[in-house]
Scaffold this motif. Structure first.
Motif, mmCIF file in Angstrom:
data_model
loop_
_atom_site.group_PDB
_atom_site.id
_atom_site.type_symbol
_atom_site.label_atom_id
_atom_site.label_comp_id
_atom_site.label_asym_id
_atom_site.label_seq_id
_atom_site.Cartn_x
_atom_site.Cartn_y
_atom_site.Cartn_z
ATOM 1 N N GLU A 35 18.896 107.367 104.822
ATOM 2 C CA GLU A 35 20.323 107.187 105.601
ATOM 3 C C GLU A 35 20.482 108.798 105.850
ATOM 4 N N ILE A 36 20.884 109.084 107.219
ATOM 5 C CA ILE A 36 21.592 110.301 107.314
ATOM 6 C C ILE A 36 23.155 110.072 107.567
ATOM 7 N N ASP A 37 23.932 110.705 106.833
ATOM 8 C CA ASP A 37 25.365 110.419 107.339
ATOM 9 C C ASP A 37 26.158 110.665 108.554
ATOM 10 N N ILE A 38 25.630 111.843 109.000
ATOM 11 C CA ILE A 38 26.414 112.282 110.172
ATOM 12 C C ILE A 38 25.282 113.270 111.119
ATOM 13 N N ILE A 39 25.158 112.952 112.262
ATOM 14 C CA ILE A 39 24.273 113.629 113.118
ATOM 15 C C ILE A 39 25.324 114.348 114.080
ATOM 16 N N VAL A 40 25.057 115.694 114.264
ATOM 17 C CA VAL A 40 25.893 116.235 115.136
ATOM 18 C C VAL A 40 25.220 117.360 116.138
ATOM 19 N N ARG A 41 25.546 117.936 117.149
ATOM 20 C CA ARG A 41 25.166 118.985 117.971
ATOM 21 C C ARG A 41 26.232 120.340 117.979
ATOM 22 N N LYS A 42 25.866 121.378 118.006
ATOM 23 C CA LYS A 42 26.711 122.500 118.423
ATOM 24 C C LYS A 42 25.575 123.652 118.822
ATOM 25 N N GLU A 43 25.879 123.877 120.269
ATOM 26 C CA GLU A 43 25.222 125.106 120.762
ATOM 27 C C GLU A 43 23.459 124.911 120.538
ATOM 28 N N ARG A 44 23.533 123.550 121.186
ATOM 29 C CA ARG A 44 21.980 122.994 121.231
ATOM 30 C C ARG A 44 21.226 122.991 120.086
ATOM 31 N N VAL A 45 21.886 122.928 118.980
ATOM 32 C CA VAL A 45 21.338 122.732 117.624
ATOM 33 C C VAL A 45 21.678 121.355 117.099
ATOM 34 N N LEU A 46 20.736 120.653 116.531
ATOM 35 C CA LEU A 46 21.124 119.203 115.905
ATOM 36 C C LEU A 46 21.268 119.432 114.398
ATOM 37 N N HIS A 47 22.232 119.068 113.933
ATOM 38 C CA HIS A 47 22.448 119.024 112.586
ATOM 39 C C HIS A 47 22.585 117.721 112.019
ATOM 40 N N PHE A 48 21.687 117.672 110.933
ATOM 41 C CA PHE A 48 21.351 116.398 109.979
ATOM 42 C C PHE A 48 22.434 116.703 108.828
ATOM 43 N N VAL A 49 23.534 116.057 108.671
ATOM 44 C CA VAL A 49 24.482 116.372 107.795
ATOM 45 C C VAL A 49 24.672 115.327 106.776
ATOM 46 N N GLU A 50 24.272 115.616 105.602
ATOM 47 C CA GLU A 50 24.540 114.698 104.183
ATOM 48 C C GLU A 50 25.919 115.091 103.816
ATOM 49 N N VAL A 51 26.669 114.042 103.720
ATOM 50 C CA VAL A 51 28.020 114.237 103.079
ATOM 51 C C VAL A 51 28.325 113.850 101.555
ATOM 52 N N LYS A 52 28.668 114.871 100.659
ATOM 53 C CA LYS A 52 28.881 114.491 99.528
ATOM 54 C C LYS A 52 30.229 114.814 98.998
ATOM 55 N N SER A 53 30.811 113.811 98.075
ATOM 56 C CA SER A 53 32.119 114.059 97.652
ATOM 57 C C SER A 53 32.262 113.893 96.104
ATOM 58 N N GLY A 54 33.227 114.800 95.636
ATOM 59 C CA GLY A 54 33.456 114.647 94.196
ATOM 60 C C GLY A 54 34.938 115.389 93.792
ATOM 61 N N ASP A 55 34.977 115.284 92.670
ATOM 62 C CA ASP A 55 36.004 116.204 92.092
ATOM 63 C C ASP A 55 36.043 117.557 92.198
ATOM 64 N N ASP A 56 34.741 118.176 92.134
ATOM 65 C CA ASP A 56 34.591 119.455 92.506
ATOM 66 C C ASP A 56 33.300 119.796 93.100
ATOM 67 N N TYR A 57 33.293 120.869 93.616
ATOM 68 C CA TYR A 57 32.154 121.536 94.628
ATOM 69 C C TYR A 57 30.720 121.261 93.867
ATOM 70 N N GLU A 58 30.698 121.752 92.485
ATOM 71 C CA GLU A 58 29.567 121.775 91.742
ATOM 72 C C GLU A 58 28.915 120.184 91.616
ATOM 73 N N SER A 59 29.764 119.531 91.325
ATOM 74 C CA SER A 59 29.305 118.182 90.886
ATOM 75 C C SER A 59 28.950 117.376 92.166
ATOM 76 N N ALA A 60 29.558 117.657 93.279
ATOM 77 C CA ALA A 60 29.288 117.016 94.426
ATOM 78 C C ALA A 60 27.669 117.441 94.953
ATOM 79 N N ILE A 61 27.635 118.852 94.808
ATOM 80 C CA ILE A 61 26.125 119.266 95.625
ATOM 81 C C ILE A 61 25.143 119.067 94.746
ATOM 82 N N ALA A 62 25.434 118.841 93.547
ATOM 83 C CA ALA A 62 24.212 118.494 92.678
ATOM 84 C C ALA A 62 23.779 117.430 92.837
#
Length: 109
Positions: A35-62
């Motif tokens: 799955e891809i969480d969100i697909i967006v466009r900005k300035e003719r570039v397509l962005h495939f966005v993975e959303v991660k959440s957590g108590d802090d940045y490090e635990s989410a991005i890991a």
């Protein structure tokens, strides 16, 4: 993470992206690879966005592992073929914590 927490994080991510000039194309695009969480466009570039959440940045991005990124890439390829899309694109992460929302563009491992 529960489905409800994930949905709330994706809703916050969507608001953040819209407020920062991104056009929402699609949410929760599924393929047999994942799955891809969100697909967006900005300035003719397509962005495939993975959303991660957590108590802090490090635990989410890991939680973006090589396997997860591989599935995102395969799913993005399915999306682009299905929609006959040929444009510049990038894979991004959006980290949602209690205190902040951080966009990490062009994620790689």
């Amino acid at each position: 993470m529960s489905r409800e927490k994930g949905r709330v994080a994706e809703d916050k991510a969507t608001v953040f992206l819209e407020e920062n000039g991104y056009e929402i194309i699609e949410r929760n695009f599924y393929s047999r690879f994942g799955e891809i969480d969100i697909i967006v466009r900005k300035e003719r570039v397509l962005h495939f966005v993975e959303v991660k959440s957590g108590d802090d940045y490090e635990s989410a991005i890991a939680n973006i592992t090589p396997t997860k990124l591989s599935r995102i890439i395969k799913t993005a390829n399915v999306y682009m073929k299905k929609h006959n899309t040929e444009c510049d694109f990038t894979f991004d992460a959006l980290v949602v914590t209690l205190d902040e929302v951080v966009l990490v563009e062009n994620i790689t491992l």
